[in-house]
Design a protein around this motif. Sequence first.
Motif, short mmCIF file in Angstrom:
data_model
loop_
_atom_site.label_atom_id
_atom_site.label_comp_id
_atom_site.label_asym_id
_atom_site.label_seq_id
_atom_site.Cartn_x
_atom_site.Cartn_y
_atom_site.Cartn_z
N ARG A 17 92.94 41.76 8.71
CA ARG A 17 92.01 41.23 9.71
C ARG A 17 92.24 39.73 9.88
N SER A 41 92.60 34.52 7.94
CA SER A 41 92.35 35.85 7.38
C SER A 41 91.32 35.68 6.27
N LEU A 66 84.92 37.82 10.44
CA LEU A 66 85.79 38.84 9.87
C LEU A 66 85.03 39.76 8.92
N GLU A 69 83.25 42.51 10.83
CA GLU A 69 84.06 43.25 11.79
C GLU A 69 83.76 44.75 11.79
N LEU A 103 88.32 37.16 17.30
CA LEU A 103 88.98 38.15 16.45
C LEU A 103 90.26 38.61 17.14
N ASP A 105 92.98 41.13 18.16
CA ASP A 105 93.34 42.54 18.30
C ASP A 105 94.83 42.61 18.67
#
Length: 293
Positions: A17, A41, A66, A69, A103, A105
Amino acid sequence: MNSKVQSLKAFLASAGRVAVVEVAGTKGSTPREKGAFMLVSPTAIFGTIGGGQLEYMAIDKARQMLGKEARIEVDEVCATLDVPLGPEIGQCCGGRVEVLIRLVDAALAGDLVAAAEAEEAHLPYVYIFGGGHVGQALASAIALLPVHGVVIETRAEALEGMPETIETRLTAMPEAMVRNAPAGAAFAILTHDHALDFLIVAEALKRGDTAYVGMISSKTKKATFRTWFLKSADGSQAEFARLVSPIGGDTVKDKRPQVIAALAAAEIMTALVNHNAALNADHQIPHGKVMAS
């Protein structure tokens, strides 16, 4: 050779992540420019937005996001921090920074890699001719800078131990590398052979599109080269005047390779920045620019 793009890809692949922290706006004096970014991270970071309390705050916020998430809400996919850089956070730059945290992706990861590849493709080239003590030290200094560094040698053993981000080329005719270099390149000439230095410098000076041509030398060597260049190499005084020699200047009287390299790296970077500033802004790629998702 390991590039920044390869390092970025490796981080994205191994970090799990990840959030991207980007400088979205600035006012006044700030540690980094708009578009600078870092990746965060749960256990590691890649890059920087300038350090200090601003960066710590952004890292903390990114890691909070994170941590949430798995149960993410729409309004938690991204966050914005508007931070005044004053005594209240122990950072006295005096400006103001807007930080955008998102975040990452698959789509945004692709954008990050594409932006890094575009930036890397437009990095200026720095050619170091000679892998001796000063060449090794200069390669290590250049490896830390936003440039594409290349060390050229006629001796295979002199290319051993170069930084992993530096390209190396073994050739019997290093002067030919000058002819094939892209416009706006910088050339630092410091081989083990003065006659070879002269050939390489002459080739570089006869190009009108270089950002920097520098030769390691003494006053006697420079004078000898001038005489040869003007009388035997069909060179002009205007071309000779573009030669920086000795590299790194002569203000600091310290001949240790690491000192010469530090001074020369600063000199080369200044020349590259000044050269790029003179080019049309339409041809420039902003450093650190993150593409919108």
